[in-house]
Design an enzyme around this catalytic site. Structure first.
Site, PDB file in Angstrom:
ATOM      1  N   LEU A 133       0.846  -1.188   0.000  1.00 25.20           N
ATOM      2  CA  LEU A 133       0.000   0.000   0.000  1.00 25.20           C
ATOM      3  C   LEU A 133       0.882   1.239   0.000  1.00 25.20           C
ATOM      4  O   LEU A 133       1.994   1.218   0.528  1.00 25.20           O
ATOM      5  CB  LEU A 133      -0.909   0.030   1.237  1.00 25.20           C
ATOM      6  CG  LEU A 133      -2.007  -1.031   1.364  1.00 25.20           C
ATOM      7  CD1 LEU A 133      -2.656  -0.942   2.740  1.00 25.20           C
ATOM      8  CD2 LEU A 133      -3.046  -0.880   0.266  1.00 25.20           C
ATOM      9  N   ASP A 134       0.375   2.326  -0.581  1.00 21.07           N
ATOM     10  CA  ASP A 134       1.079   3.604  -0.494  1.00 21.07           C
ATOM     11  C   ASP A 134       1.232   4.001   0.972  1.00 21.07           C
ATOM     12  O   ASP A 134       0.422   3.608   1.819  1.00 21.07           O
ATOM     13  CB  ASP A 134       0.291   4.713  -1.220  1.00 21.07           C
ATOM     14  CG  ASP A 134       0.226   4.494  -2.720  1.00 21.07           C
ATOM     15  OD1 ASP A 134       1.095   3.792  -3.250  1.00 21.07           O
ATOM     16  OD2 ASP A 134      -0.710   5.036  -3.343  1.00 21.07           O
ATOM     17  N   MET A 135       2.219   4.823   1.250  1.00 12.12           N
ATOM     18  CA  MET A 135       2.484   5.246   2.624  1.00 12.12           C
ATOM     19  C   MET A 135       1.235   5.842   3.283  1.00 12.12           C
ATOM     20  O   MET A 135       0.930   5.555   4.446  1.00 12.12           O
ATOM     21  CB  MET A 135       3.619   6.278   2.650  1.00 12.12           C
ATOM     22  CG  MET A 135       3.966   6.758   4.050  1.00 12.12           C
ATOM     23  SD  MET A 135       5.384   7.881   4.109  1.00 12.12           S
ATOM     24  CE  MET A 135       4.605   9.393   3.532  1.00 12.12           C
ATOM     25  N   THR A 137      -1.942   5.447   2.429  1.00 12.44           N
ATOM     26  CA  THR A 137      -3.150   4.614   2.351  1.00 12.44           C
ATOM     27  C   THR A 137      -3.112   3.625   3.506  1.00 12.44           C
ATOM     28  O   THR A 137      -2.109   2.965   3.729  1.00 12.44           O
ATOM     29  CB  THR A 137      -3.217   3.860   1.010  1.00 12.44           C
ATOM     30  OG1 THR A 137      -3.259   4.804  -0.060  1.00 12.44           O
ATOM     31  CG2 THR A 137      -4.453   2.983   0.946  1.00 12.44           C
TER      32      THR A 137
END
Length: 298
Positions: A133-135, A137
């Site tokens: 996951l993105d940082m 998110t």
């Protein structure tokens, strides 16, 4: 200890153990070779070579544990464990946390926290991320505890048996309450992270459904059929409904006073256990910042 034990059925009587391990157990050639060299594959408690011919009713045992090292420093950082068994670990990642160490974030990552958890609980595992996951998110991430689980889940992710569910709070009201966005996503500049909808891009499919109407906003469930970088953010922004707090794809809005990151949460995972093939359906509640935003927009 993580292991697999299976009784040989009649169909594999007289066949080489290598065939049984590939076809019935589902092990890759790489895993079989490594386990064989380490004498971690046994038949009736005796190590065997891979040309060994099996007999019906014999017990094949595979020790999945392997001495491995990883250059990730264990750090005592709390993690929210949603599910765990001998093969997998599923955690609910908080927002603002990088998944894996990078040059700009060498520590304080989810991987550092997981390594500490493994060490503290006496588990001989390294960090094997099945999903990322993105940082900024939040939400559910799967880690495989051994090569077998990681391989099986990585393969399953490419099928319709593996379902990733997200919740997003977007600006405005979507015209259609449910639908499918099938638009290719492209990276126009190699030195930039931003993606765009462009016919030169890769096929990208997002299924969506409005699950809550708010004041000039919608709470939207998104289910990914493909997994492109920033897929949900790009698709929703392209429809004219960027996610709250998304400074990359919603530049026309200043949401800093209501939320400090994109309001996107990976709330659900549906998949099969790599060992038992039992269906697992895991969920994580909305994090506090998204709950507060939802209340403000009611």
């Amino acid at each position: 200890m993580s292991s697999i034990s299976k009784v040989v059925p009649e169909i594999y009587s007289g066949k080489k153990i290598r065939e049984f391990l590939k076809e019935d157990v589902g092990l890759s050639t790489r895993i079989i070779r490594s386990a064989s060299l380490d004498k971690r594959i046994k038949v009736d408690d005796q190590p065997v070579k891979m040309n060994f011919k099996l007999g019906e009713g014999q017990v094949v045992f595979i020790d999945l544990d392997k001495e491995e090292t990883q250059n990730i420093e264990p750090q005592d950082i709390p993690i929210d464990i949603v599910y765990e068994d001998e093969d997998i670990l599923v955690v609910n990642k908080r927002p603002f946390m990088t998944v894996h160490p990078t040059r700009s974030h060498p520590d304080g990552t989810l991987a550092n926290a997981v390594m500490h958890y493994y060490k503290n609980s006496g588990q001989n595992c390294i960090v094997r991320l099945v999903s990322r996951l993105d940082m900024n998110t939040s939400g559910l991430l799967i880690l495989g505890k051994n090569q077998f689980a990681h391989m099986q889940l990585s393969k399953e992710m490419k099928t319709d048996k593996f379902i990733k569910r997200y919740l997003a709070i977007v600006h405005g009201h979507l015209e259609q309450e449910s639908g499918t966005i099938n638009l290719p996503i492209y990276r126009p500049l190699e030195d930039r992270i931003k993606r765009v909808v462009d016919e030169r891009g890769q096929e990208s499919i997002t299924h969506y459904k409005v699950v809550g109407r708010l004041k000039d906003a919608d709470l939207v469930e998104c289910v990914l059929e493909t997994g492109r970088t920033h897929q949900i953010r790009v698709h929703l922004s392209h429809l004219g409904h960027p996610i709250f707090g998304d400074t990359l794809y919603g530049e026309e809005f200043d949401d800093s006073s209501v939320i400090e990151r994109q309001a996107l949460h990976a709330y659900g995972l549906d998949f099969e256990s790599p060992r038992t093939r039992k269906s697992l359906s895991l969920r994580a509640s909305l994090p506090q910042d998204m709950e507060e935003l939802k209340e403000r927009l009611k």
